[in-house]
Write a protein that holds these residues in place. Structure first.
Motif, mmCIF file in Angstrom:
data_model
loop_
_atom_site.group_PDB
_atom_site.id
_atom_site.type_symbol
_atom_site.label_atom_id
_atom_site.label_comp_id
_atom_site.label_asym_id
_atom_site.label_seq_id
_atom_site.Cartn_x
_atom_site.Cartn_y
_atom_site.Cartn_z
ATOM 1 N N GLY A 1 -2.341 -0.250 -4.149
ATOM 2 C CA GLY A 1 -3.384 0.583 -3.571
ATOM 3 C C GLY A 1 -2.790 1.785 -2.874
ATOM 4 N N VAL A 2 -3.665 2.747 -2.531
ATOM 5 C CA VAL A 2 -3.236 3.994 -1.910
ATOM 6 C C VAL A 2 -4.231 4.385 -0.824
ATOM 7 C CG1 VAL A 2 -2.711 6.439 -2.269
ATOM 8 C CG2 VAL A 2 -2.237 4.804 -4.085
ATOM 9 N N THR A 3 -3.707 4.889 0.290
ATOM 10 C CA THR A 3 -4.531 5.586 1.264
ATOM 11 C C THR A 3 -3.890 6.932 1.508
ATOM 12 O OG1 THR A 3 -5.596 5.500 3.451
ATOM 13 C CG2 THR A 3 -3.346 4.630 3.293
ATOM 14 N N THR B 1 3.806 -1.289 3.477
ATOM 15 C CA THR B 1 3.423 0.108 3.263
ATOM 16 C C THR B 1 4.628 0.933 2.834
ATOM 17 O OG1 THR B 1 3.758 0.626 5.619
ATOM 18 C CG2 THR B 1 1.521 0.035 4.921
ATOM 19 N N GLN B 2 4.373 1.881 1.953
ATOM 20 C CA GLN B 2 5.408 2.808 1.486
ATOM 21 C C GLN B 2 4.854 4.213 1.612
ATOM 22 O OE1 GLN B 2 8.672 2.230 0.099
ATOM 23 N NE2 GLN B 2 8.765 4.455 0.361
ATOM 24 N N GLU B 3 5.392 4.994 2.568
ATOM 25 C CA GLU B 3 4.892 6.350 2.752
ATOM 26 C C GLU B 3 5.564 7.302 1.776
ATOM 27 O OE1 GLU B 3 3.771 9.561 6.230
ATOM 28 O OE2 GLU B 3 5.293 8.051 6.658
ATOM 29 N N ILE B 4 4.764 8.145 1.149
ATOM 30 C CA ILE B 4 5.246 9.157 0.213
ATOM 31 C C ILE B 4 4.687 10.497 0.664
ATOM 32 C CG2 ILE B 4 5.223 9.966 -2.172
ATOM 33 C CD1 ILE B 4 4.867 7.025 -3.012
ATOM 34 N N LYS B 5 5.571 11.430 0.972
ATOM 35 C CA LYS B 5 5.134 12.734 1.450
ATOM 36 C C LYS B 5 5.175 13.750 0.322
ATOM 37 C CE LYS B 5 6.453 11.958 6.259
ATOM 38 N NZ LYS B 5 7.176 12.486 7.441
ATOM 39 N N VAL B 6 4.160 14.594 0.280
ATOM 40 C CA VAL B 6 4.059 15.602 -0.779
ATOM 41 C C VAL B 6 3.855 16.973 -0.159
ATOM 42 C CG1 VAL B 6 3.083 13.916 -2.387
ATOM 43 C CG2 VAL B 6 1.552 15.361 -1.037
ATOM 44 N N ALA B 7 4.253 18.000 -0.871
ATOM 45 C CA ALA B 7 4.012 19.366 -0.412
ATOM 46 C C ALA B 7 2.525 19.693 -0.525
ATOM 47 C CB ALA B 7 4.815 20.348 -1.260
ATOM 48 N N PRO B 8 1.981 20.465 0.418
ATOM 49 C CA PRO B 8 0.569 20.839 0.340
ATOM 50 C C PRO B 8 0.208 21.580 -0.942
ATOM 51 C CG PRO B 8 1.423 21.300 2.523
ATOM 52 C CD PRO B 8 2.602 20.932 1.678
ATOM 53 N N VAL C 1 4.347 5.536 -6.456
ATOM 54 C CA VAL C 1 3.552 4.484 -5.811
ATOM 55 C C VAL C 1 3.693 3.164 -6.562
ATOM 56 C CG1 VAL C 1 1.199 3.716 -5.295
ATOM 57 C CG2 VAL C 1 1.893 6.070 -4.758
ATOM 58 N N THR C 2 3.492 3.215 -7.867
ATOM 59 C CA THR C 2 3.558 1.984 -8.656
ATOM 60 C C THR C 2 4.988 1.447 -8.753
ATOM 61 O OG1 THR C 2 3.652 3.318 -10.688
ATOM 62 C CG2 THR C 2 1.487 2.542 -9.977
ATOM 63 N N LEU D 1 0.832 -1.198 0.000
ATOM 64 C CA LEU D 1 0.000 0.000 0.000
ATOM 65 C C LEU D 1 0.869 1.252 0.000
ATOM 66 C CD1 LEU D 1 -2.996 1.069 0.414
ATOM 67 C CD2 LEU D 1 -2.439 1.149 2.855
ATOM 68 N N GLY D 2 0.539 2.188 -0.880
ATOM 69 C CA GLY D 2 1.164 3.503 -0.841
ATOM 70 C C GLY D 2 0.418 4.396 0.125
ATOM 71 N N VAL D 3 1.146 5.129 0.956
ATOM 72 C CA VAL D 3 0.546 6.031 1.934
ATOM 73 C C VAL D 3 0.983 7.444 1.562
ATOM 74 C CG1 VAL D 3 0.305 6.600 4.370
ATOM 75 C CG2 VAL D 3 0.722 4.220 3.677
ATOM 76 N N VAL D 4 0.077 8.216 0.984
ATOM 77 C CA VAL D 4 0.414 9.550 0.475
ATOM 78 C C VAL D 4 -0.134 10.605 1.424
ATOM 79 C CG1 VAL D 4 0.243 11.143 -1.460
ATOM 80 C CG2 VAL D 4 0.371 8.668 -1.887
#
Length: 421
Positions: free
Chosen positions: A237-239, A211-218, A230-231, A183-186
């Motif tokens: 999947g993503v949450t 799980t793989q956490e990916i942080k993004v700028a707002p 993610v892929t 699961l990708g965790v964005v």
């Protein structure tokens, strides 16, 4: 439609600078004073007052339907004779999702000797400290106060776990329903969102899902590179804890090659319709059953009939187009709890006596959530005032333009405990 993702609201820190407090009578008209709900029976006792504290005038997150559900419930309650002969009044105070405005509402409740606050929503915090000093119970808040007080204050009684446990439950839901293994965790790359990644990690461990956490700028607007990450990580999947526009952009970029899971209400039904086939693999975890499950949950029929009656009486906040499973049911249930517990009070019905009765109440059956036991606090640190751990799985059906139940039920507390081992 507004974003209803409490976690996203916390993550982006949405607040407004204006502070104001208004009220609404039981017909939905804005007023400056309490107005009693009409009653066909004739309660003999002095009136008691409830207050719903919700945002009504922000640019993004407003909940008139939550207040509308509480008002409809009060109208129906008075037709049944009130509480121990007391007519019930309800005011709606605009929190503006702003600390100063929310605190002004809380002070009004204390100074006006209100019986209880029902179905409060404010990510800003500050409300419960004032209510606690005044000894006024808060029943059915959304559990999203930025200071954590919804989930820790001794006057707070929360039964909506979706915004608290959603990222922990999503790994298991997507494993059960979409057969994912990673699961990708964005989430936004800000401190307020850090707990979301922790929850997803614990949920993934409990479910046996990587799980793989990916942080993004707002400020991120192009989510195609995020989907690629993610892929590339092997996730199917993503949450997310993203605000609604960002979550929509992510799904548009990922399309139906990914499955998605969030707290119920993260994306409005109207926007899921606009997403079309891209949303066919969208799942949600919610605290309450869906409106289309009335055959299994007969109380949903009563809820909607009470809303229909209130709308016919002139309350625009009870309109069908506004009704939302999370906020509508949450607001309605708060009044059911006041009614059931209030009727057990002996002597004067006051905030103090109601709070005392609440704290010794167990086996409370309001039918749309498991029986509630207010005598036992939650074992999870920081969640002591969350009295319902049950989450229900949902999946979006693009063809029918509605959610349907997956039939899967999850216990958020048990998931966190298993993930922490």
């Amino acid at each position: 439609m507004r974003s209803r993702s409490a976690m996203a609201a916390l993550a982006v820190g949405v607040t407004l600078a204006l502070a104001a407090c208004g009220s609404s009578d039981t017909t939905g008209n804005t007023t400056g004073k309490s107005t009693p709900a009409p009653a066909t029976a004739g309660p003999k006792g002095s009136p008691v007052k409830l207050m719903s504290i919700v945002p009504l005038t922000t640019p993004t997150t407003n909940f008139p339907e939550q207040a509308g559900a509480a008002k409809a419930a009060v109208r129906a309650l008075n037709k049944r004779g009130g509480i121990n002969g007391h007519l019930v009044q309800i005011d709606v105070c605009d929190s503006k999702n702003d600390q100063a405005a929310g605190e002004a509402c809380a002070r009004k409740a204390v100074n006006g000797k209100y019986l209880a606050v029902v179905s409060a929503f404010s990510t800003a915090g500050g409300i419960n400290a004032i209510l606690e000093k005044g000894g006024i119970p808060s029943i059915g808040s959304s559990g999203v106060a930025g200071d954590g007080s919804d989930l820790t204050s001794k006057i707070s009684f929360v039964y909506q776990p979706a915004s608290t446990y959603s990222e922990a439950a999503c790994p298991q839901l997507l494993k059960d329903s979409a057969k994912i293994s990673k699961l990708g965790v964005v989430n936004y790359d800000i401190a307020a969102a850090s707990r979301l990644g922790v929850l997803a990690g614990l949920g993934g461990k409990a479910a046996g899902v990587g799980t793989q956490e990916i942080k993004v700028a707002p400020t991120t607007s192009d989510y195609a590179p995020i989907v690629a990450r993610v892929t590339d990580a092997g996730a199917q999947g993503v949450t997310t804890g993203l605000a609604e526009p960002s979550a929509i952009s992510l799904i548009q970029a990922g399309g139906d090659k990914l499955s998605y899971c969030n707290a119920a209400g993260t994306i409005s039904d109207a926007n899921l319709v606009k997403l079309g086939p891209a949303a066919k693999n969208f799942y949600a975890v919610g605290a309450f059953p869906l409106f289309n499950q009335s055959a299994k949950y007969p109380e949903l029929t009563r809820l909607q009939s009470e809303l229909d009656a209130d709308f016919a009486a002139g309350d625009k906040d009870a309109a069908k187009k506004l009704r939302h499973v999370t906020s509508t049911i949450g607001g309605w249930l708060a009044v059911q709890i006041v009614e059931q517990v209030g009727k057990k009070v002996t002597g004067d019905l006051t905030a103090k006596s109601l709070l005392a009765q609440l704290t010794k109440t167990k086996g409370l059956n309001v039918q749309l959530v498991p029986p509630l036991d207010f005598t036992k606090t939650n074992a999870v640190p920081g969640l002591t005032r969350l009295f319902n751990n049950t989450l229900l799985g949902q999946r979006w059906d693009p063809a029918k333009k509605t959610f349907y139940a997956t039939g899967k039920t999850y216990d958020g507390q048990k998931i966190l405990a298993a993930g922490a081992k």
